[in-house]
Design an enzyme around this catalytic site. Sequence first.
Site, PDB file in Angstrom:
ATOM      1  CD  GLU A  49      25.968  11.819  50.243  1.00 31.07           C
ATOM      2  OE1 GLU A  49      26.875  12.053  49.583  1.00 31.07           O
ATOM      3  OE2 GLU A  49      25.883  10.408  49.779  1.00 31.07           O
ATOM      4  CG  ASP A  50      27.746  14.352  46.534  1.00 33.16           C
ATOM      5  OD1 ASP A  50      27.196  13.821  46.936  1.00 33.16           O
ATOM      6  OD2 ASP A  50      27.951  14.527  45.705  1.00 33.16           O
ATOM      7  CG  ASP A 109      18.157  14.045  43.778  1.00 31.01           C
ATOM      8  OD1 ASP A 109      16.888  14.502  43.445  1.00 31.01           O
ATOM      9  OD2 ASP A 109      18.735  14.465  42.828  1.00 31.01           O
ATOM     10  CG  PHE A 141      22.172  17.353  37.432  1.00 29.54           C
ATOM     11  CD1 PHE A 141      21.767  15.583  37.518  1.00 29.54           C
ATOM     12  CD2 PHE A 141      23.221  16.693  36.009  1.00 29.54           C
ATOM     13  CE1 PHE A 141      22.925  14.982  37.832  1.00 29.54           C
ATOM     14  CE2 PHE A 141      24.342  15.999  36.846  1.00 29.54           C
ATOM     15  CZ  PHE A 141      24.084  15.178  36.926  1.00 29.54           C
ATOM     16  NE  ARG A 197      33.041  11.741  39.639  1.00 31.56           N
ATOM     17  CZ  ARG A 197      31.867  11.455  40.616  1.00 31.56           C
ATOM     18  NH1 ARG A 197      31.033  12.193  41.480  1.00 31.56           N
ATOM     19  NH2 ARG A 197      31.235  10.321  39.960  1.00 31.56           N
TER      20      ARG A 197
HETATM   21  O1  PRP Z   1      19.407  11.271  47.355  1.00 31.80           O
HETATM   22  P1  PRP Z   1      19.933  10.370  46.249  1.00 31.80           P
HETATM   23  O2  PRP Z   1      18.792  10.671  44.916  1.00 31.80           O
HETATM   24  O3  PRP Z   1      19.285   9.331  46.514  1.00 31.80           O
HETATM   25  O4  PRP Z   1      20.991  10.682  45.267  1.00 31.80           O
HETATM   26  C1  PRP Z   1      22.017  11.903  46.234  1.00 31.80           C
HETATM   27  C2  PRP Z   1      23.287  10.439  45.910  1.00 31.80           C
HETATM   28  O5  PRP Z   1      23.307  10.447  44.421  1.00 31.80           O
HETATM   29  C3  PRP Z   1      25.013  11.299  43.985  1.00 31.80           C
HETATM   30  O6  PRP Z   1      26.396   9.450  43.943  1.00 31.80           O
HETATM   31  P2  PRP Z   1      25.069   9.004  43.012  1.00 31.80           P
HETATM   32  O7  PRP Z   1      25.244   7.887  43.462  1.00 31.80           O
HETATM   33  O8  PRP Z   1      25.514   9.681  41.304  1.00 31.80           O
HETATM   34  O9  PRP Z   1      27.730   8.197  43.186  1.00 31.80           O
HETATM   35  P3  PRP Z   1      28.529   9.322  43.228  1.00 31.80           P
HETATM   36  O10 PRP Z   1      29.028   9.640  44.517  1.00 31.80           O
HETATM   37  O11 PRP Z   1      29.859   8.518  42.545  1.00 31.80           O
HETATM   38  O12 PRP Z   1      28.443  10.307  42.100  1.00 31.80           O
HETATM   39  C4  PRP Z   1      25.485  11.683  45.472  1.00 31.80           C
HETATM   40  O13 PRP Z   1      26.394  11.986  46.226  1.00 31.80           O
HETATM   41  C5  PRP Z   1      24.942  10.980  46.451  1.00 31.80           C
HETATM   42  O14 PRP Z   1      25.327  10.314  47.118  1.00 31.80           O
HETATM   43  N1  GUN Z   2      25.781  15.674  39.557  1.00 27.43           N
HETATM   44  C1  GUN Z   2      24.675  15.146  40.123  1.00 27.43           C
HETATM   45  N2  GUN Z   2      24.781  14.087  40.480  1.00 27.43           N
HETATM   46  C2  GUN Z   2      23.966  13.423  41.860  1.00 27.43           C
HETATM   47  N3  GUN Z   2      22.906  13.145  42.044  1.00 27.43           N
HETATM   48  C3  GUN Z   2      21.524  13.514  43.032  1.00 27.43           C
HETATM   49  N4  GUN Z   2      21.290  14.864  42.092  1.00 27.43           N
HETATM   50  C4  GUN Z   2      22.574  14.661  42.228  1.00 27.43           C
HETATM   51  C5  GUN Z   2      22.484  16.300  40.969  1.00 27.43           C
HETATM   52  O1  GUN Z   2      21.791  17.072  40.701  1.00 27.43           O
HETATM   53  N5  GUN Z   2      23.977  16.457  40.096  1.00 27.43           N
HETATM   54 MG    MG Z   3      27.523   9.592  45.880  1.00 28.29          MG
END
Ligand code: PRP
Ligand code: GUN
Ligand code: MG
Length: 186
Positions: free
Chosen positions: A105-106, A109, A158, A171
């Site tokens: 994961e990136d 949160d 954020f 991104r």
């Molecule tokens: O711990 P959380 O509060 O659940 O947030 C974390 C998730 O949110 C973001 O994805 P997002 O759903 O924004 O989609 P993306 O990866 O396509 O940007 C991030 O890449 C994680 O997968």
């Molecule tokens: N871009 C972005 N996406 C998120 N999804 C959950 N937390 C974050 C954050 O801090 N930044």
């Molecule tokens: Mg994600």
Amino acid sequence: MRVDAKDMGADLKEVLITKEEIDAKLVELAAKIDAEYAGKDLLIVGVLKGAVMVMADLARALSTPVTMDWMAVSSYGAGTQSSGVVRILKDLDTDIKGRHVLIVEDIIDSGLTLSWLLSNLGSREPESLKVCTLLRKPDAAKVAIDVEWVGFDIPNEFVVGYGLDYAEKYRNLPFVGTLAPHVYGG
Ligand SMILES: O=P(O)(O)OC[C@H]1O[C@H](OP(=O)(O)OP(=O)(O)O)[C@H](O)[C@@H]1O
Ligand SMILES: Nc1nc2[nH]cnc2c(=O)[nH]1
Ligand SMILES: [Mg+2]
């Protein structure tokens, strides 16, 4: 600094983690992951779209031969808060029963996305199921999750860059940073 080269410099407030710091951290994490999975068959699973950069760079820092698969999930909920109710937009191509699986994961949160993923993938009976994340916000956690490998714990702000978006932008920034208020319409 490559901020200006990407024409996004004016949108940024601060660089929190530089490209060099990310690169060094991924090499460090890869060494630990290599040690854990030595001699084992490992499948790494990236969570689209945010984890694309981490997957690409972590995979190349690993010595362990891996196979790679992807999941895309979407969280529902009012406003910007994740509800924890997750829908699969793209499932794995791979049957993970009996496999060693590492979710990449990136960011963690609230933890709701990962909590759901762990339960969903866990029900498919992998031999092992662990998590590596580049970023984690300890102060934002709504559920406690046991994460084996964390790159950086960051403040509850954020962030964008290195895979992380705001309205699908930023991104491709090579670092992790915060945005200036005007970007949010402030
Ligand atoms: O711990 P959380 O509060 O659940 O947030 C974390 C998730 O949110 C973001 O994805 P997002 O759903 O924004 O989609 P993306 O990866 O396509 O940007 C991030 O890449 C994680 O997968
Ligand atoms: N871009 C972005 N996406 C998120 N999804 C959950 N937390 C974050 C954050 O801090 N930044
Ligand atoms: Mg994600």
